[in-house]
Write a protein that holds these residues in place. Structure first.
Motif, PDB file in Angstrom:
ATOM      1  N   GLN A 110       6.209  -7.656  -9.517  1.00 12.89           N
ATOM      2  CA  GLN A 110       6.718  -6.322  -9.207  1.00 12.89           C
ATOM      3  C   GLN A 110       8.002  -6.040  -9.975  1.00 12.89           C
ATOM      4  OE1 GLN A 110       5.304  -4.070  -7.235  1.00 12.89           O
ATOM      5  NE2 GLN A 110       6.921  -2.644  -6.825  1.00 12.89           N
ATOM      6  N   ALA A 162       1.502  -3.463  -1.746  1.00 13.74           N
ATOM      7  CA  ALA A 162       1.817  -3.295  -0.320  1.00 13.74           C
ATOM      8  C   ALA A 162       0.726  -3.900   0.555  1.00 13.74           C
ATOM      9  CB  ALA A 162       2.009  -1.820   0.009  1.00 13.74           C
ATOM     10  N   LEU A 210       7.397  -1.343   5.076  1.00 15.44           N
ATOM     11  CA  LEU A 210       6.334  -2.338   4.940  1.00 15.44           C
ATOM     12  C   LEU A 210       6.522  -3.460   5.954  1.00 15.44           C
ATOM     13  CD1 LEU A 210       3.843  -3.478   3.565  1.00 15.44           C
ATOM     14  CD2 LEU A 210       5.337  -4.437   1.799  1.00 15.44           C
ATOM     15  N   LYS A 212      13.681   2.619  -2.527  1.00  6.61           N
ATOM     16  CA  LYS A 212      12.824   1.442  -2.590  1.00  6.61           C
ATOM     17  C   LYS A 212      13.100   0.515  -1.408  1.00  6.61           C
ATOM     18  CE  LYS A 212      10.701  -1.280  -6.032  1.00  6.61           C
ATOM     19  NZ  LYS A 212      10.261  -1.067  -7.354  1.00  6.61           N
ATOM     20  N   THR A 213      14.376   0.390  -1.034  1.00  5.50           N
ATOM     21  CA  THR A 213      14.738  -0.457   0.107  1.00  5.50           C
ATOM     22  C   THR A 213      14.090   0.058   1.384  1.00  5.50           C
ATOM     23  OG1 THR A 213      16.846  -1.021  -0.917  1.00  5.50           O
ATOM     24  CG2 THR A 213      16.671  -1.361   1.454  1.00  5.50           C
ATOM     25  N   CYS A 251       5.254   3.550   3.206  1.00  7.90           N
ATOM     26  CA  CYS A 251       5.751   2.619   2.188  1.00  7.90           C
ATOM     27  C   CYS A 251       5.010   2.761   0.867  1.00  7.90           C
ATOM     28  CB  CYS A 251       5.736   1.178   2.694  1.00  7.90           C
ATOM     29  SG  CYS A 251       4.200   0.291   2.501  1.00  7.90           S
ATOM     30  N   SER A 269      11.395   1.813   1.664  1.00  8.65           N
ATOM     31  CA  SER A 269       9.953   1.588   1.635  1.00  8.65           C
ATOM     32  C   SER A 269       9.609   0.138   1.973  1.00  8.65           C
ATOM     33  CB  SER A 269       9.359   2.000   0.283  1.00  8.65           C
ATOM     34  OG  SER A 269       9.874   1.210  -0.749  1.00  8.65           O
ATOM     35  N   TRP A 270      10.445  -0.813   1.551  1.00  7.25           N
ATOM     36  CA  TRP A 270      10.218  -2.215   1.914  1.00  7.25           C
ATOM     37  C   TRP A 270      10.451  -2.446   3.405  1.00  7.25           C
ATOM     38  CZ3 TRP A 270       7.612  -5.700  -0.672  1.00  7.25           C
ATOM     39  CH2 TRP A 270       7.434  -5.520  -2.039  1.00  7.25           C
ATOM     40  N   ASN A 327       5.685 -10.471  -5.771  1.00 11.42           N
ATOM     41  CA  ASN A 327       7.057  -9.959  -5.852  1.00 11.42           C
ATOM     42  C   ASN A 327       7.677 -10.195  -7.229  1.00 11.42           C
ATOM     43  OD1 ASN A 327       7.831  -8.656  -3.351  1.00 11.42           O
ATOM     44  ND2 ASN A 327       7.322 -10.611  -2.435  1.00 11.42           N
ATOM     45  N   ILE A 387       5.961   1.824  -3.070  1.00 12.16           N
ATOM     46  CA  ILE A 387       5.373   0.534  -3.438  1.00 12.16           C
ATOM     47  C   ILE A 387       3.905   0.765  -3.804  1.00 12.16           C
ATOM     48  CG2 ILE A 387       4.837  -1.799  -2.626  1.00 12.16           C
ATOM     49  CD1 ILE A 387       7.096  -1.451  -0.554  1.00 12.16           C
TER      50      ILE A 387
END
Length: 110
Positions: free
Chosen positions: A108, A62, A12, A5-6, A53, A8-9, A105, A57
Motif C-alpha cells: 500500500q 480493505a 476499517l 487516510k487516518t 473506509c 478511513s483506517w 500494508n 482505502i
C-alpha cells in the motif's frame, strides 16, 4: 464529506471489531435468537464502516485486511475465551494471514 487516510483506517478497525463482536455473539448465545439479533446489528455496523473506509482505502486492500484481522481476532477469542484448540495447519494459516496483512500494508505504501 472529506475524509483523511487516518480516519478511513480507523473506520476499517471499527468494521473489524464490529465483525468480531457479531461472530462471537453467535458462539456466546449458543444459537438463541438474541445472538442473531446482536450479530445482525454488528454486521450492519461493520458493513457501514467498511463502506466508509473504502472511499479512501482500495476495496481489495480493505476487504483482505478486514477478513484476515477478523480471522486472527476470532481465533484468539476462541483460544482464550472458549478454550478451543488450533491444530498445526490452522496455526500456520493464521501466521500466513498475519504475514499477508503485513505484505498488503507494505504494498500500500509503494
Amino acid at each position: 464529506m472529506k475524509m483523511s487516510k487516518t480516519k478511513s483506517w480507523i473506520f476499517l478497525i471499527i468494521a473489524v471489531i464490529a465483525e468480531v463482536i457479531a461472530t462471537t455473539s453467535l458462539k456466546i448465545s449458543l444459537g438463541e435468537i438474541s445472538g442473531y439479533f446482536i450479530m445482525g446489528l454488528f454486521i450492519t455496523v461493520s458493513y457501514y464502516f467498511m463502506g466508509l473506509c473504502i472511499r479512501i482505502i482500495p476495496v481489495g486492500v480493505a476487504y483482505s485486511i478486514w477478513e484476515a484481522l477478523g480471522l486472527c481476532l476470532i481465533a484468539i477469542i476462541g483460544i482464550f475465551v472458549f478454550k478451543e484448540k488450533l491444530n498445526l495447519y490452522q496455526t500456520i494459516g493464521i501466521f500466513l494471514a498475519i504475514i499477508g496483512i503485513i505484505l498488503i500494508n507494505i504494498g500500500q505504501k509503494e
